[in-house]
Design a protein around this motif. Structure first.
Motif, PDB file in Angstrom:
ATOM      1  N   ALA A 261     -61.389  -7.664   4.651  1.00  0.00           N
ATOM      2  CA  ALA A 261     -61.281  -6.310   4.092  1.00  0.00           C
ATOM      3  C   ALA A 261     -60.307  -6.291   2.918  1.00  0.00           C
ATOM      4  N   PRO A 282     -65.245   4.575   5.114  1.00  0.00           N
ATOM      5  CA  PRO A 282     -64.662   3.462   5.886  1.00  0.00           C
ATOM      6  C   PRO A 282     -65.633   2.828   6.879  1.00  0.00           C
ATOM      7  N   THR A 373     -59.038  -0.171   7.477  1.00  0.00           N
ATOM      8  CA  THR A 373     -59.680   0.268   6.237  1.00  0.00           C
ATOM      9  C   THR A 373     -59.247   1.684   5.867  1.00  0.00           C
TER      10      THR A 373
END
Length: 414
Positions: A261, A282, A373
């Motif tokens: 990520a 997300p 995230t």
């Protein structure tokens, strides 16, 4: 897919093929690191050698790279068995089939349902925010050591109930056990004392299971202990090794996924704004991340009878590696599959396995990565790193691919 081998000749080995300049022949074990990011290998294989024969010691290993072939194999567990050894080396779910797999999985599955995992979100968010804030205060740092591993290890420790006071020792043992597992079950390189360290870890886990039983713990560890000591559903060895499997599976792969990520937000900086401003971004980011950078690159199967793929005969008793990470980038399924696109429909990937071997911890991995995230979108304005200096890839492993270390620079949001 046919069950007849016909009269087709076997194809050349990987090392006998004319690979493009810059790509070494694909090997079973990546000891040099040339396959640390194997996506170009996969792309060439899908087009030119979708059923690739690789020479390994005294037997061939077949690499299956196209989506349709991987899916067909995963759908036929009787023809393509997960148990590739005559004698089971460890009581790990990924090595089991049918009744034994169901028996062990049932003991732990209830704890990892989406409903039960959702109850851990507050703790995940608390740990992740604390870790990320510390990195932001330092204007960056090493992602695996400072963020991903502490988060995922703390969470699986709380679920299995392994004392956090022992976490440094447990972390060392867990690494050694994973190395030992990869060596005896997947032909990966080992370490000189990996077996002894793994046995030390199993001894520790056994003692911890007995403690949890005495305490009446309602944790995953407590349930494993009761299934052994009360119900007899598990042997002592199975209970101990299953506990080790659940623990290591709960952090090793997810830590690499979370590092992915950070990488994608370096490659695609505009996504930080979308994560901040679009409520559903997300979740879409996470699913595309699992498709494109899932850390588990291959699963192993063994044929129970003669079969055929892409017109190539594969004898009974053959070992296959289903390259799920290659299948997840198959252009026939996902156009521009090597591009990260959170607006694509990414479901249907094999990033968390498939069928009876769908990853037990997928709900936990998704939630940990989702929370990460979300926090990155809220707290960080930019993520950057030097691709030549700041990332070191795992090498030598037979299953997991991704960063061993990743150092990033972080700029906080205003």
């Amino acid at each position: 897919m046919s069950n007849s081998t016909g009269n087709n000749a076997l194809p050349p080995y990987s090392h006998e093929l004319d690979w493009p300049e810059g790509l070494e022949p694909y090997r079973i074990i990546d000891e040099t690191g040339s396959q640390s990011e194997p996506y170009e290998h996969y792309k060439w294989m899908r087009k030119n050698a979708p059923v690739l024969r690789v020479k390994h010691e005294d037997s061939d290993v077949w690499m299956i790279s196209r989506f349709e072939d991987v899916r067909n194999a995963l759908r036929k567990p009787k023809l393509f068995r997960s148990q590739v050894h005559e004698v089971q080396p460890l009581a790990f779910l990924t090595l089991m089939d049918n009744a034994d797999h169901t028996r062990l999985r049932t003991v732990v599955a209830a704890a990892f349902t989406p409903k039960n995992i959702s109850a851990t979100e507050d703790l995940i968010r608390e740990i992740a925010a604390e870790r990320l804030d510390a990195m932001i205060a330092s204007r960056g740092g090493e992602v695996i050591e400072n963020f991903a591993r502490p988060l995922t290890m703390a969470m699986i420790s709380s679920i299995v109930k392994i004392p956090i006071d022992d976490i440094d020792q447990v972390s060392f043992w867990a690494d050694q056990m994973f190395t030992y597992f990869a060596r005896i079950a997947r032909n990966a390189p080992g370490l000189p004392n990996d077996e002894q360290h793994a046995r030390d870890f199993f001894k520790y886990l056994n003692e911890n299971l007995r403690r949890l039983y005495d305490e009446g713990s309602q944790s995953v560890g407590g349930n494993i202990a009761r299934s052994w000591l009360d119900d007899g559903a598990l042997t002592e060895q199975e209970a101990t090794e299953l506990c080790g499997f659940v623990f290591v599976s709960g952090f090793e792969t997810t830590a690499r996924l979370i590092a992915g990520a950070f990488r994608e937000l370096h490659y695609n900086p505009s996504l930080l704004g979308r994560l901040r401003n679009e409520p559903d971004a997300p979740a879409r980011f996470v699913e595309e991340l699992v498709r494109m950078r899932g850390p588990v690159h291959r699963v192993v199967r063994r044929t129970t009878e003669d079969t055929e793929m892409q017109g190539i005969p594969i004898p009974a008793g053959s070992t296959l590696r289903l390259l799920i990470a290659s299948a997840n980038r198959d252009e026939s399924v996902w156009p521009h599959a090597n591009e990260f696109d959170i607006d694509r429909k990414a479901d249907g990937h094999f990033g968390f396995g498939y069928g009876i071997h769908t990853c037990l911890g997928a709900p936990l991995a998704r939630l940990e990565t989702l929370v990460t995230t979300q926090l990155l979108g809220q707290k960080v304005a930019s993520i950057t790193f030097d691709h030549e200096l700041d990332i070191v890839y795992l090498k030598g492993n037979s299953m997991i691919v991704g960063p061993e270390t990743l150092r990033v620079d972080l700029v906080p949001s205003k």
